[in-house]
Scaffold this active site. Structure first.
Site, PDB file in Angstrom:
ATOM      1  N   ASN A 214       0.791  -1.193  -0.103  1.00 44.22           N
ATOM      2  CA  ASN A 214       0.019   0.177  -0.214  1.00 44.22           C
ATOM      3  C   ASN A 214       0.709   1.141   0.079  1.00 44.22           C
ATOM      4  O   ASN A 214       2.054   1.092  -0.137  1.00 44.22           O
ATOM      5  CB  ASN A 214      -0.929  -0.036   1.160  1.00 44.22           C
ATOM      6  CG  ASN A 214      -0.159  -0.198   2.627  1.00 44.22           C
ATOM      7  OD1 ASN A 214       0.719   0.744   2.978  1.00 44.22           O
ATOM      8  ND2 ASN A 214      -0.138  -1.307   3.266  1.00 44.22           N
ATOM      9  N   ASP A 283      -4.582  -5.689   4.935  1.00 47.32           N
ATOM     10  CA  ASP A 283      -5.711  -6.679   5.697  1.00 47.32           C
ATOM     11  C   ASP A 283      -5.842  -8.259   5.054  1.00 47.32           C
ATOM     12  O   ASP A 283      -6.478  -8.791   5.710  1.00 47.32           O
ATOM     13  CB  ASP A 283      -7.101  -5.988   5.031  1.00 47.32           C
ATOM     14  CG  ASP A 283      -7.138  -4.702   5.974  1.00 47.32           C
ATOM     15  OD1 ASP A 283      -6.818  -4.491   7.091  1.00 47.32           O
ATOM     16  OD2 ASP A 283      -7.439  -3.478   5.518  1.00 47.32           O
ATOM     17  N   LYS A 293       7.961 -17.346 -10.770  1.00 43.21           N
ATOM     18  CA  LYS A 293       7.221 -15.944 -11.106  1.00 43.21           C
ATOM     19  C   LYS A 293       6.192 -16.325 -11.979  1.00 43.21           C
ATOM     20  O   LYS A 293       6.276 -17.175 -13.023  1.00 43.21           O
ATOM     21  CB  LYS A 293       8.342 -15.400 -12.066  1.00 43.21           C
ATOM     22  CG  LYS A 293       7.909 -13.907 -12.369  1.00 43.21           C
ATOM     23  CD  LYS A 293       8.959 -13.088 -13.097  1.00 43.21           C
ATOM     24  CE  LYS A 293       8.493 -11.885 -13.719  1.00 43.21           C
ATOM     25  NZ  LYS A 293       9.021 -11.693 -14.967  1.00 43.21           N
ATOM     26  N   LYS A 344     -14.193   1.033  15.189  1.00 40.37           N
ATOM     27  CA  LYS A 344     -12.953   0.297  15.229  1.00 40.37           C
ATOM     28  C   LYS A 344     -12.375   0.450  16.568  1.00 40.37           C
ATOM     29  O   LYS A 344     -11.506  -0.694  16.856  1.00 40.37           O
ATOM     30  CB  LYS A 344     -12.155   1.096  14.267  1.00 40.37           C
ATOM     31  CG  LYS A 344     -10.935   0.343  13.749  1.00 40.37           C
ATOM     32  CD  LYS A 344     -10.701   0.830  12.243  1.00 40.37           C
ATOM     33  CE  LYS A 344     -11.372   0.727  10.976  1.00 40.37           C
ATOM     34  NZ  LYS A 344     -10.681   1.315   9.634  1.00 40.37           N
ATOM     35  N   LYS A 348     -11.394  -3.219  18.353  1.00 32.37           N
ATOM     36  CA  LYS A 348     -10.034  -3.596  18.672  1.00 32.37           C
ATOM     37  C   LYS A 348      -9.624  -3.696  20.017  1.00 32.37           C
ATOM     38  O   LYS A 348      -8.824  -4.106  20.187  1.00 32.37           O
ATOM     39  CB  LYS A 348      -9.153  -2.757  17.711  1.00 32.37           C
ATOM     40  CG  LYS A 348      -9.513  -3.101  16.128  1.00 32.37           C
ATOM     41  CD  LYS A 348      -8.326  -2.523  15.396  1.00 32.37           C
ATOM     42  CE  LYS A 348      -8.788  -2.477  13.816  1.00 32.37           C
ATOM     43  NZ  LYS A 348      -7.867  -2.864  13.035  1.00 32.37           N
TER      44      LYS A 348
HETATM   45  N1  CTP Z   1      -4.113  -3.160  12.065  1.00 32.47           N
HETATM   46  C1  CTP Z   1      -3.447  -4.154  12.689  1.00 32.47           C
HETATM   47  N2  CTP Z   1      -3.629  -5.536  11.978  1.00 32.47           N
HETATM   48  C2  CTP Z   1      -4.080  -5.508  10.951  1.00 32.47           C
HETATM   49  C3  CTP Z   1      -4.609  -4.329  10.025  1.00 32.47           C
HETATM   50  C4  CTP Z   1      -4.729  -3.222  10.961  1.00 32.47           C
HETATM   51  O1  CTP Z   1      -3.046  -4.184  13.902  1.00 32.47           O
HETATM   52  N3  CTP Z   1      -4.163  -6.522  10.203  1.00 32.47           N
HETATM   53  C5  CTP Z   1      -4.212  -1.701  12.812  1.00 32.47           C
HETATM   54  C6  CTP Z   1      -3.423  -0.661  12.002  1.00 32.47           C
HETATM   55  O2  CTP Z   1      -2.108  -0.639  12.295  1.00 32.47           O
HETATM   56  C7  CTP Z   1      -4.041   0.393  12.659  1.00 32.47           C
HETATM   57  C8  CTP Z   1      -5.496   0.034  12.964  1.00 32.47           C
HETATM   58  O3  CTP Z   1      -5.509  -1.496  12.967  1.00 32.47           O
HETATM   59  O4  CTP Z   1      -3.542   0.875  13.875  1.00 32.47           O
HETATM   60  C9  CTP Z   1      -6.700   0.291  11.833  1.00 32.47           C
HETATM   61  O5  CTP Z   1      -6.233  -0.253  10.814  1.00 32.47           O
HETATM   62  P1  CTP Z   1      -7.412  -0.773   9.868  1.00 32.47           P
HETATM   63  O6  CTP Z   1      -8.458  -1.763  10.518  1.00 32.47           O
HETATM   64  O7  CTP Z   1      -6.943  -1.622   8.492  1.00 32.47           O
HETATM   65  O8  CTP Z   1      -8.300   0.181   9.396  1.00 32.47           O
HETATM   66  P2  CTP Z   1      -7.790   1.243   8.289  1.00 32.47           P
HETATM   67  O9  CTP Z   1      -6.623   1.380   8.349  1.00 32.47           O
HETATM   68  O10 CTP Z   1      -8.453   2.464   8.948  1.00 32.47           O
HETATM   69  O11 CTP Z   1      -8.640   0.963   7.072  1.00 32.47           O
HETATM   70  P3  CTP Z   1      -9.630  -0.234   6.423  1.00 32.47           P
HETATM   71  O12 CTP Z   1     -10.705  -0.400   7.737  1.00 32.47           O
HETATM   72  O13 CTP Z   1     -10.188   0.386   5.388  1.00 32.47           O
HETATM   73  O14 CTP Z   1      -8.824  -1.334   6.637  1.00 32.47           O
END
Ligand code: CTP
Length: 415
Positions: A214, A283, A293, A344, A348
């Site tokens: 990304n 994600d 490849k 979120k 989380k």
């Molecule tokens: N994060 C994480 N582990 C993942 C994805 C995200 O710890 N597999 C953490 C990121 O480091 C960030 C937070 O979760 O601190 C938010 O990330 P995310 O859920 O991916 O949300 P966004 O980045 O806001 O975007 P989206 O919801 O569109 O994925």
């Protein structure tokens, strides 16, 4: 806000001896003063022939100590060599010649620097610089072993092209590596928190040459590591492939994929008083990594993806129970961003979410400014003005300190 000892409260004496690498002392002084450290330079007679004391006095902002014996009529109260050894938090000898290593190992104190080293009550770090045969000489190696045995520290030397035209071990470590080591040793002696920061994008391998990634630059995570360091904390940075310089004075682990990052965080977070997940973790990852490849062709290509573990969600609840602070980021574009960020935060289980909109021109990927909002578990939201990422990082670190102080005082991190 609690007053904390920081690098700005630390004093380093830099001893410069007579190696051609003495010219790099200017860079070392710049890097240390750039971290806020107060530097006082002492030069041997040979060191002062190779590098200008005037330049080092200007860069350090302090007079350079050169002589043990001053004309009697100029003597002030206080004895220089003892002050130089006792006063600093750390004594760095860079460059360190075979001569100063031998004198220190042999207990000789016949000039200002060797006397200061002998009188030092603080840790001493040597950054050796000499010809390869001098470095490999058994006498030098014996002296180095003896100095290590006595608890002295070494950074470098490196192998490479030497100023004398030969190649081999003996080149002084880079000023950046020396400043990094000094800062980390100073920070380890302060009573700061242990702060773990993740930064940058992750790379999910599709095949041996292609990755899914990304646009995160890692600037926000790098600024967070710097801000935490500048507040006097011991910082560990777990970094995906950054598109910005790495901060110094920070312990660093490089990772590529989300799975590697998850493993590194799981290993380091139990010791971290504060975890700030600034990394843009992918994600999803390809369901399988192709061993060869993938050949190009005209047909449409489908790559099945599977979800990655949510690192934050997997560690935040246990951290809260232990009184450790967890901060996450949310990138939300357009209307309803605050509601999504709040959802979120709850899902989380983190203490604070920092909300950003990367499509705003003043909060863009790779830029140096941002306009964060801070959301707390009790529903509080504080919206900031546009600020530099370093200023935002400082805000985040200070808010995390306050959450940690609250938890340490018996309050739960979760409201
Ligand atoms: N994060 C994480 N582990 C993942 C994805 C995200 O710890 N597999 C953490 C990121 O480091 C960030 C937070 O979760 O601190 C938010 O990330 P995310 O859920 O991916 O949300 P966004 O980045 O806001 O975007 P989206 O919801 O569109 O994925």
């Amino acid at each position: 806000m609690a007053s904390r000892r920081t690098l700005a409260d630390c004093r380093v004496t830099l001893g410069v001896t007579g190696s051609i690498a003495a010219y790099k002392a200017a860079d070392i002084v710049r890097r240390l003063t750039g971290l806020g450290v107060q530097v006082r330079v002492v030069m041997t007679r040979s060191g002062a022939r190779l590098m200008s004391p005037h330049a080092l006095a200007t860069l350090s902002g302090s007079p350079v100590a050169l002589r043990m014996w001053r004309p009697a009529e100029l003597l002030q109260a206080g004895i220089d060599h003892l002050d130089l050894g006792r006063e600093p938090d750390l004594l760095l000898v860079a460059p360190a010649t075979a001569n100063i290593l031998g004198k220190t190992a042999g207990g000789i104190a016949d000039d200002l620097l060797s006397t200061a080293i002998m009188a030092a009550a603080c840790p001493v770090i040597f950054a050796p610089a000499m010809n390869v045969r001098m470095w490999e000489n058994p006498v030098t190696q014996r002296n180095v072993a003896a100095l290590r045995e006595l608890g002295h520290h070494f950074v470098g030397p490196e192998a490479g092209d030497l100023a004398c035209g030969e190649t081999g071990a003996g080149r002084m470590a880079q000023p950046e590596a020396i400043a990094d080591r000094v800062a980390r040793m100073l920070l380890a002696r302060l009573d700061g928190l242990r702060v773990l920061v993740t930064a940058g994008p992750t790379e999910e391998e599709i095949d041996p040459v292609r990755v899914l990634t990304n646009r995160s630059s890692g600037v926000m995570g790098a600024r967070l590591a710097e801000a935490a360091r500048d507040r006097g904390h011991r910082v560990t940075l777990i970094a995906g492939p950054l598109r910005c310089p790495h901060p110094i004075g920070v312990e660093r682990f490089d990772v590529a994929s989300a799975e590697e990052m998850a493993r590194a965080v799981a290993e380091a977070e139990p010791r971290a008083d504060v975890l700030v997940m600034a990394a843009a973790v992918a994600d999803y990852r390809p369901a399988r990594r192709e061993a060869a490849k993938i050949p190009s062709g005209s047909a449409a290509l489908q790559i099945p993806l599977v979800p990655n573990t949510d690192i934050l969600a997997s560690v935040a609840p246990a951290r809260a129970a232990r009184g450790q602070v967890t901060v996450g980021f949310a990138l939300e574009i357009g209307d309803g961003g605050e509601e999504r960020a709040r959802a979120k935060l709850r899902a989380k289980g983190v203490d604070m979410i920092v909300l950003n909109d990367p499509t705003r021109s003043d909060s863009a990927f790779g830029g140096e400014t941002t306009q964060p909002s801070f959301l707390y578990r009790d529903g509080r939201i504080e919206r900031a003005e546009v600020m530099t990422k370093y200023a935002a990082a400082m805000e985040i670190v200070e808010r995390a300190e306050a959450l940690r102080d609250h938890a340490a005082a018996g309050g739960r991190t979760h409201g």
